[in-house]
Design a protein around this motif. Structure first.
Motif, PDB file in Angstrom:
ATOM      1  N   ASP A 136       2.854  -2.583 -22.867  1.00 13.45           N
ATOM      2  CA  ASP A 136       2.916  -3.011 -23.797  1.00 13.45           C
ATOM      3  C   ASP A 136       3.146  -2.367 -24.910  1.00 13.45           C
ATOM      4  O   ASP A 136       2.022  -1.645 -25.268  1.00 13.45           O
TER       5      ASP A 136
ATOM      6  N   ALA B  31      -5.427   0.390 -16.500  1.00 16.86           N
ATOM      7  CA  ALA B  31      -4.948  -1.423 -16.850  1.00 16.86           C
ATOM      8  C   ALA B  31      -4.182  -1.354 -15.893  1.00 16.86           C
ATOM      9  O   ALA B  31      -3.722  -0.100 -15.108  1.00 16.86           O
ATOM     10  N   ASN B  32      -3.406  -2.252 -15.795  1.00 18.71           N
ATOM     11  CA  ASN B  32      -2.716  -2.550 -14.754  1.00 18.71           C
ATOM     12  C   ASN B  32      -1.041  -2.495 -15.215  1.00 18.71           C
ATOM     13  O   ASN B  32      -0.223  -2.410 -14.358  1.00 18.71           O
ATOM     14  N   ASN B  33      -0.787  -3.031 -17.061  1.00 18.65           N
ATOM     15  CA  ASN B  33       0.421  -2.525 -17.299  1.00 18.65           C
ATOM     16  C   ASN B  33      -0.209  -2.045 -18.905  1.00 18.65           C
ATOM     17  O   ASN B  33      -0.269  -2.973 -19.753  1.00 18.65           O
ATOM     18  N   PRO B  34       0.178  -1.110 -19.240  1.00 14.16           N
ATOM     19  CA  PRO B  34      -0.131  -0.656 -20.407  1.00 14.16           C
ATOM     20  C   PRO B  34       1.041  -0.389 -20.860  1.00 14.16           C
ATOM     21  O   PRO B  34       0.962   0.268 -22.264  1.00 14.16           O
TER      22      PRO B  34
ATOM     23  N   GLU C 119     -10.066  -2.365 -16.870  1.00  9.62           N
ATOM     24  CA  GLU C 119      -9.263  -3.305 -17.823  1.00  9.62           C
ATOM     25  C   GLU C 119      -9.097  -3.856 -18.715  1.00  9.62           C
ATOM     26  O   GLU C 119      -9.166  -4.432 -19.563  1.00  9.62           O
TER      27      GLU C 119
ATOM     28  N   ASP D 232      -7.244  -4.036 -20.229  1.00 13.31           N
ATOM     29  CA  ASP D 232      -5.637  -5.533 -20.474  1.00 13.31           C
ATOM     30  C   ASP D 232      -6.529  -6.494 -21.061  1.00 13.31           C
ATOM     31  O   ASP D 232      -5.978  -6.814 -21.805  1.00 13.31           O
TER      32      ASP D 232
ATOM     33  N   TYR E 232      -3.054   3.580 -15.311  1.00 11.86           N
ATOM     34  CA  TYR E 232      -3.042   1.992 -14.643  1.00 11.86           C
ATOM     35  C   TYR E 232      -2.167   2.563 -13.389  1.00 11.86           C
ATOM     36  O   TYR E 232      -1.912   3.746 -12.742  1.00 11.86           O
TER      37      TYR E 232
END
Length: 405
Positions: free
Chosen positions: A141, A136-139, A105, A107, A45
């Protein structure tokens, strides 16, 4: 059509990748020892444009393995993920070599058509005969928690402008672009760590003229602002026709959260009558209710209602168009708060796990538990290792706890 410079200058081998030596070393070690690894996948990420996808391609080239790429945005639901990935994960390579599977990606697997896609992906990677690398950009979550447990989580750091400047200078020299040094520095700084974006901007500004001046960079930055959100807001605020307003955000890059911030800040600037302001905020608040339902229950069909409310709903909140000209700007206070929350998403996820294990609130865990645990993890005590195992902290969360403030 000319070749994209991002493709032309994409790294062909790992030694061409800039700024990610530590991450590449970890991924390479995982791939070389895949048969003995407990976890069968890697989740990398980082910010857009920092080199995640291109690094995987460079690694595959170095190792001489066949790379199979799937974009999670194209296989969003359970059925499509199971049908496409299960075949790829269990069939032999076409070239009788080893194989590396890239799910880019990830996400995107939780978009409007998602129906159990993340769960299906999480289940499949444990049975794969070949290593799986996901980006991923922000995993962090909550919906990715199971995926993180089953994967080696590796961070790609954001690139500083000096590294980006080096690449842009090399491209200018190769392409015969005469550049002002301060213009190239400005372009590198404004890329915000996004190397891909910086290269695209350089090509846009200089490919035909073979020149790059500071005024060109300033003009590009100004043009982007006027062609994105401010123009979208003109469509909302300066019309009484719902069919025009509904198309306002069709071609902007800003996500739903950012659109809410822009509207919230600019409604009272544009609308002067209290009744117009009240009706506009009623529409915005109802859209926010639907946004909450999407986050809580994954009811993505509500997106169409959100768009109608924040476009046609706000446009029709006024009785007549205001003839004044207003310069629409983003709110820095709320935007900074949103950025702060994104930056500390990892801390919140750790606190959530602590709260569940200790029957306390997330807020209490952040204030009264995390400061002591950080000291314990910095010292790498046996207790900290037991806690990490018991609470199922992933590698990224352990690294955050160990990092000195």
């Amino acid at each position: 059509m000319s070749l994209s410079w991002t493709n032309k200058y994409a790294p062909k081998k790992t030694s061409d990748v800039i700024g990610q030596n530590a991450a590449l070393s970890k991924i390479s070690g995982f791939l070389k020892n895949f048969d003995s690894e407990i976890k069968k996948s890697v989740l990398i990420y980082g910010e857009p444009g920092c080199g995640k996808t291109s690094s995987v391609y460079a690694l595959a080239s170095d190792l001489g393995v066949e790379l199979i790429e799937l974009n999670a945005s194209d296989v969003r639901n359970k059925e499509s993920i199971e049908s496409m990935l299960s075949a790829v994960m269990n069939q032999r390579s076409l070239f009788f070599s080893s194989k590396l599977i890239l799910v880019d990606e990830v996400d995107g697997a939780s978009s409007t058509k998602d129906r159990g896609g993340i769960g299906a992906l999480s289940k499949l990677i444990t049975t794969s005969k070949y290593p799986v690398v996901m980006t991923a950009n922000n995993p962090f979550d909550k919906k990715f928690s199971d995926l993180r447990k089953k994967s080696l989580v590796i961070e790609f750091v954001s690139l500083d402008y000096e590294r980006i400047l080096e690449v842009l200078e090399k491209i200018c020299n190769n392409e015969g672009v005469a550049y002002q040094k301060d213009a190239l520095v400005a372009l590198a700084r404004r890329s915000g760590g996004d190397l891909r974006g910086g290269i695209n901007d350089l090509q846009t500004l200089s490919e035909h003229s073979k020149k790059l001046r500071l005024e060109d960079v300033d003009e590009l930055d100004s043009r982007r602002r006027t062609e994105s959100m401010p123009n979208a807001l003109v469509k909302v605020f300066k019309t009484l026709k719902p069919e025009i307003a509904r198309t306002a955000f069709d071609d902007v890059e800003e996500n739903i959260d950012e659109r809410f911030l822009w509207l919230d800040w600019n409604i009272p600037k544009e609308y002067e009558k209290p009744i117009d302001i009240a009706r506009a905020y009623d529409a915005l608040s109802l859209a926010d209710v639907y946004r909450g339902r999407i986050r809580r229950w994954q009811h993505w069909r509500f997106l169409v209602y959100i768009n109608d409310l924040i476009t046609a709903g706000i446009a029709l909140s006024k009785d007549e168009k205001y003839k004044k000209f207003e310069k629409y700007t983003p709110t820095m206070r709320i935007l900074r708060l949103w950025q702060f929350n994104m930056r500390f998403a990892k801390r919140k996820e750790i606190a959530r796990k602590i709260g569940l294990a200790t029957h306390t609130s997330q807020k209490y865990a952040i204030k009264n538990v995390l400061p002591y645990w950080k000291k314990m993890f910095e010292a790498n005590t046996p207790t900290s290792r037991l806690i990490a195992e018991e609470l199922e902290f992933d590698d990224g969360e352990v690294e955050w706890l160990k990092k000195k403030v």
